[in-house]
Enzyme design. Structure first.
Site, mmCIF file in Angstrom:
data_model
loop_
_atom_site.group_PDB
_atom_site.id
_atom_site.type_symbol
_atom_site.label_atom_id
_atom_site.label_comp_id
_atom_site.label_asym_id
_atom_site.label_seq_id
_atom_site.Cartn_x
_atom_site.Cartn_y
_atom_site.Cartn_z
ATOM 1 C CE LYS A 1 -4.642 0.969 -0.054
ATOM 2 N NZ LYS A 1 -5.437 0.086 -0.882
ATOM 3 N N GLY B 1 -22.530 5.214 0.695
ATOM 4 C CA GLY B 1 -21.359 5.896 -0.231
ATOM 5 C C GLY B 1 -21.586 5.627 -1.505
ATOM 6 N N GLY C 1 -19.623 6.847 -4.097
ATOM 7 C CA GLY C 1 -18.473 7.362 -4.986
ATOM 8 C C GLY C 1 -18.627 6.659 -6.302
ATOM 9 C CB VAL D 1 -16.972 1.685 -6.110
ATOM 10 C CG1 VAL D 1 -17.476 0.412 -5.925
ATOM 11 C CG2 VAL D 1 -15.697 1.377 -6.733
ATOM 12 N N GLY D 2 -19.682 2.838 -5.708
ATOM 13 C CA GLY D 2 -21.054 2.780 -4.712
ATOM 14 C C GLY D 2 -22.280 3.158 -5.888
#
Length: 332
Positions: free
Chosen positions: A72, A174, A176, A178-179
């Site tokens: 990450k 959410g 965004g 993706v959501g």
């Protein structure tokens, strides 16, 4: 013993910002993981995020059968980061990753997108999800959304006896990239949606809009966390009114022990390491292993098979699915 293979923390020479790269494991192959650009109260909070998320990526790759380990990147940035500062930060990320000699490659995460990967790519070849016009696989969110919907079908078939999502109700926390796409892929379903950004209220016509707190407690079949992690806590679990939880948000549990709290309440939790893997499966297949796009989408759809097998194994042993996921990842 420090359970990470490598950790790089530096002040970016071009941006002056903290640049953190954590490599949890390369046992299965080069580490992969997104580049998160976010503000934190202290840079050490960004470090904690990088460590936690890189470990989760190792499990995600193992459960998806990918020949990669987990890593990450976190850039600790001020809320008012200028466009020039952003360019400098992405260049610093690229320089840092390139110095790792191929041990780790990055893609988009919270706060970054394909255009940022193009900037990182000016300093290193170890990057994916660059714009399609630049030869990359582009935005990973459609594949993440598709993988989530495949997981929702598997979950609903297991819990309700049918993969027909139009017969179910969902609360999507959410909206965004993706959501919002998940919501659009659920035609006919009853939807409750929420986001901290009120301007997204009109994104999903026909859906019931509510506050994030009420969305978390909505009386629906399935709660779909699609924003930041840590929403499932010992305080939140008793107030849940859903039957199951499955969504693309990473690290939905505040701590591993919360999985048992959900299990004890009879709420089926689909481990996010499985549900959210669509983007990374598609991007790494297309860009790092040169798999044809159609075949890569088939790999994304297989998330449903992976989750279904995991849920059946957990039910057979009478344990939370999280325990089976952890055991499977550790033995992969």
């Amino acid at each position: 013993m420090f359970p990470y293979e490598r950790l790089s923390v530096r002040r970016g020479p071009e941006s002056g910002l903290p640049i953190i790269v954590a490599i949890h494991s390369t046992a299965r192959g080069p580490a992969i993981g997104g580049c998160r650009l976010a503000s934190y109260p202290d840079w050490r909070d960004g470090l904690a995020d990088a460590l936690r998320l890189s470990a989760a990526m190792t499990d995600k790759c193992a459960l998806a059968g990918l020949p990669h380990g987990g890593g990450k990147t976190v850039v600790v940035a001020p809320p008012d980061l200028s466009p020039a500062g952003r360019v400098a930060a992405m260049h610093d990320v690229g320089t840092t990753i390139d110095e790792l000699g191929g041990a780790y490659a990055t893609g988009p995460d919270v706060g970054t997108g394909p255009s940022d990967m193009l900037l990182i790519g000016e300093r290193t070849d170890h990057v994916f999800c660059r714009p399609e016009s630049a030869g990359g696989s582009g935005d990973s969110s459609p594949a993440t959304a598709a993988g989530t919907v495949a997981a929702l079908r598997a979950l609903c078939e297991f819990r309700f006896g049918s993969p027909d999502l139009s017969r179910r109700s969902f609360a999507i926390l959410g909206l965004g990239r993706v959501g919002a796409q998940i919501a659009r892929l659920l035609p006919g379903s009853h939807l409750v949606v929420s986001d901290i950004d009120e301007s997204k209220r009109s994104l999903i016509p026909g859906a019931e809009w509510t506050s994030p707190e009420k969305c978390l407690q909505a009386d629906v079949d399935v709660l779909v966390p699609a924003a930041l992690g840590g929403v499932l806590t010992p305080a939140a679990v008793p107030a849940l009114r859903c039957t199951a939880v499955a969504g693309p948000a990473n690290n939905q549990l505040d701590a591993p022990a919360t999985a048992k709290l959900l299990h004890d309440r009879g709420i089926l939790w689909a481990p996010d390491a499985v549900v959210s893997a669509g983007g990374i499966i598609h991007a790494t297949a297309v860009e790092l292993r040169h798999v044809p796009p159609a075949e890569a989408l088939t790999l994304v759809e297989a998330i449903g098979d992976t989750l279904g097998a995991l849920l059946r194994a957990a039910a057979k042993d009478g344990i939370p699915p999280a325990e089976v996921a952890h055991r499977t990842a550790a033995n992969s």
